[in-house]
Write a protein that holds these residues in place. Structure first.
Motif: not given
Lengths: 205, 205, 205
Positions: A49, A53-56, A58-60, A62-63, A117, A121, A124-125, A128, B54, B117, B121, C53, C58-60, C63
């Motif tokens: 997640m 989020l960091l990669l933009g 969205t929604p991640p 999982v949703f 990326l 980058g 690093l991702l 994280i 999110l 969603l 979700g 964020l 994004t990405p911040p 990255f």
């Protein structure tokens, strides 16, 4: 295996093993069934997640798909009923955590590369993504996260992600690169615990 | 009431009651006026901010409207001066937290549905919105969050969000569905505390 | 200096001083070299990453450019080998934290204004950027974050960001406004520690 399929497989596997580790921690803290499922889910999906989020993106994921949540809940239920099997292993949380670390380092790195990326980058991702789930798990039960406490942890994830990027640069297939990078991260992590490797402390303190 | 108006009302109400709960915790930890406002604000807006992040709806609403911040600060100031009124209730933090949990579960679920969603979700997002504020509050004061410690917490949010989605599927109005879903979450939560409901623990540990 | 150049300078400086503060905390907790780099990096980049964020950028930046990571790692390495110099100062973590607080309050506020937020939203984002790194640092080592424990902390960031916005509204150059706002935040914070300023506590508890 295509990069996308490989990514999906790694992501599901990482969610499952981190889910197992979160569930084991929850059971040792005497949480009930739903608490076990919550910590399994939080540990399993937090890394991915954060990555999305960091990669933009969205929604991640999982949703949008039942898979990550299903993997995490399956891990929680399995541990709840059959965790005694895991518990016979000497340090199950440490072992599962190492596998999740390696798998998510590659999955995070790969998704970052797919979304454009640069290699630093993306590495690093990957780190994280790899440390995110375990960090949330440990902070939720008020423990200092492994990534700070233990010697070769983020360094193992970093090495695995860097090896993955290096193998791709050498022209290896994504599958082979992922196996090499992931295995390197898991082996470094397990070896550091087994042999008590650690880096030096500040010379002046 | 239109879905958008209803969402705004729920969001403001949830921010206010979670703000009260954060302020009560801050006062019990002997924080000063500004610390009380900080924890009231963090608790009040964290759930909605996580939800908006999110959903990719950035910057989150709290940066675009004075309302959420105003509600949280009003809650903090009210508690600072008149918290003795709340304190006479037996367990004010638990009660306010339960109301915030129910209200944010519906608000999160509803915004997720409005943004397209799928129902599973949206239910998951409702749960995260509901537990996010209290989780940050408890982690900031170094306590294991209620979502892990207490028996029926995320389960109450999940039941409320699922009931809301179910009522909508049955053709009920958003207002009626929100009242039913929110009330179910609050009642389940309060009843679980009152009657000491809890789920089983792992059989093998 | 143009607003963009100024922003980049502030961002790099804030990352460096927060990196120093994170590394000092890590060394005092007896972490090894990599643990020091991890906490230096987390403390140095968390504020800016949260800011990006929340702004949907994004990405911040961390990255996309080697600079933030380089500054944080340089801070970690410097502290690891030469931290004894910092340690001679009476309260190095507090001092570095104050400088990071002031610098990031302005950097966060400025980026928010550049991306079109209204002044109140930009001030709030400045405060979150300023307190984010230190909050993650303290929560990772299981301490209640300074933003709650200490009297004039978020208030100093808020005053600095508000002064910055006020100076811009009066027609001052961005550089001058940034110096005034940043200096105000740092001075308020240091003075509050030096003279033991604090705000009142709840009258009824």
């Amino acid at each position: 295996m295509s990069a996308v399929t490989l990514f999906g497989t790694l992501d599901a596997l990482g969610t499952f093993v981190f889910g197992l580790s979160g569930a084991m921690v929850a059971i040792r803290k005497r949480l009930d069934l739903f608490g076990v499922l919550v910590l399994a889910t939080a540990t399993g999906v937090a890394g991915g997640m954060t990555r999305d989020l960091l990669l933009g993106d969205t929604p991640p994921a999982v949703f949008r798909s039942a898979l990550p949540l299903g993997m995490a809940c399956a891990a929680g239920l399995f541990t709840f009923f059959f965790g005694a099997l895991l518990d016979r292993m000497q340090r199950p949380v440490m072992f599962l955590d190492a596998v999740g670390l390696g798998v998510f380092a590659i999955a995070g790195c790969q998704k970052a590369l797919m979304l454009g990326l640069t290699p630093p980058g993306a590495i690093l991702l990957g780190v994280i993504t790899a440390v995110g789930g375990g960090m949330l798990r440990d902070m939720m039960v008020s423990e200092v996260p492994r990534v700070l406490r233990e010697e070769v942890y983020a360094l193992a994830a970093l090495s695995g992600a860097a090896a993955y990027v290096g193998c791709l640069a050498l022209g290896l297939s994504t599958t082979l690169a992922a196996v090499i990078g992931g295995a390197l991260a898991v082996i470094l992590r397990l070896a550091s615990v087994r042999f008590g490797w650690h880096l030096p402390r500040a010379p002046w303190f």
